[in-house]
Design an enzyme around this catalytic site. Structure first.
Site, PDB file in Angstrom:
ATOM      1  N   PRO A  29       0.826  -1.216   0.000  1.00 36.85           N
ATOM      2  CA  PRO A  29       0.000   0.000   0.000  1.00 36.85           C
ATOM      3  C   PRO A  29       0.850   1.252   0.000  1.00 36.85           C
ATOM      4  O   PRO A  29       0.942   1.947   0.998  1.00 36.85           O
ATOM      5  CB  PRO A  29      -0.820  -0.138   1.287  1.00 36.85           C
ATOM      6  CG  PRO A  29       0.036  -0.965   2.201  1.00 36.85           C
ATOM      7  CD  PRO A  29       0.838  -1.877   1.305  1.00 36.85           C
ATOM      8  N   CYS A  30       1.463   1.544  -1.122  1.00 33.14           N
ATOM      9  CA  CYS A  30       2.353   2.700  -1.188  1.00 33.14           C
ATOM     10  C   CYS A  30       1.573   3.991  -0.935  1.00 33.14           C
ATOM     11  O   CYS A  30       2.160   5.008  -0.624  1.00 33.14           O
ATOM     12  CB  CYS A  30       3.040   2.731  -2.556  1.00 33.14           C
ATOM     13  SG  CYS A  30       1.956   2.276  -3.907  1.00 33.14           S
ATOM     14  N   HIS A  31       0.258   3.927  -1.056  1.00 36.03           N
ATOM     15  CA  HIS A  31      -0.529   5.142  -0.817  1.00 36.03           C
ATOM     16  C   HIS A  31      -0.553   5.485   0.675  1.00 36.03           C
ATOM     17  O   HIS A  31      -0.969   6.562   1.058  1.00 36.03           O
ATOM     18  CB  HIS A  31      -1.944   4.933  -1.345  1.00 36.03           C
ATOM     19  CG  HIS A  31      -2.661   3.790  -0.717  1.00 36.03           C
ATOM     20  ND1 HIS A  31      -2.584   2.502  -1.206  1.00 36.03           N
ATOM     21  CD2 HIS A  31      -3.435   3.745   0.376  1.00 36.03           C
ATOM     22  CE1 HIS A  31      -3.334   1.729  -0.415  1.00 36.03           C
ATOM     23  NE2 HIS A  31      -3.848   2.447   0.541  1.00 36.03           N
TER      24      HIS A  31
END
Length: 105
Positions: free
Chosen positions: A56-58
């Site tokens: 989940p790079c967000h």
DNA sequence: CTTATGACTATGA
DNA sequence: TTCATAGCCATAA
């Protein structure tokens, strides 16, 4: 190679970020034992397989809660929407409320 | 060895 | 508070 290990460690760490929580690049880098490599953490996110692959790079944002507009996977708007879906609180400035949503190891 | 680049961070105006 | 610049580490030319 150590670089891959660094990337893998970064992915695994980001993967451990609980829902509704965010972490800064420098914070993750510090968890890896190298707080000076915040840029490489960001680079790892850039080269990350994507949230669909479990990264989940967000949930990774700047130390002040800002997003990487221009390099985000679809624009900061999408990132903000995803974070809000998870329960992350956004300030009127359009930044994440790090004071409350900052991830604690 | 020096310079340039980069999903960063800290400091100063 | 916001904007601009310097510093930082690793890699490449």
């Amino acid at each position: 190679m150590e670089r891959e290990g660094f990337f893998e460690r970064t992915y695994e760490l980001v993967r451990q970020i609980p829902r509704g929580r965010v972490a800064s690049y420098g914070q993750i880098a510090a968890m890896l034992g190298q707080p000076r490599k915040a840029r490489f953490v960001g680079f790892a996110m850039h080269a990350s397989p994507g949230q669909a692959a479990g990264v989940p790079c967000h949930r990774v944002v700047f130390k002040d809660g800002s997003l990487a507009a221009g390099y985000a996977f679809g624009g900061p708007s999408v990132q903000r929407q995803l974070l809000e879906e998870e329960g992350v609180v956004f300030l009127p400035d359009g930044r994440v409320d790090m004071s409350t949503c900052r991830w604690e190891a």
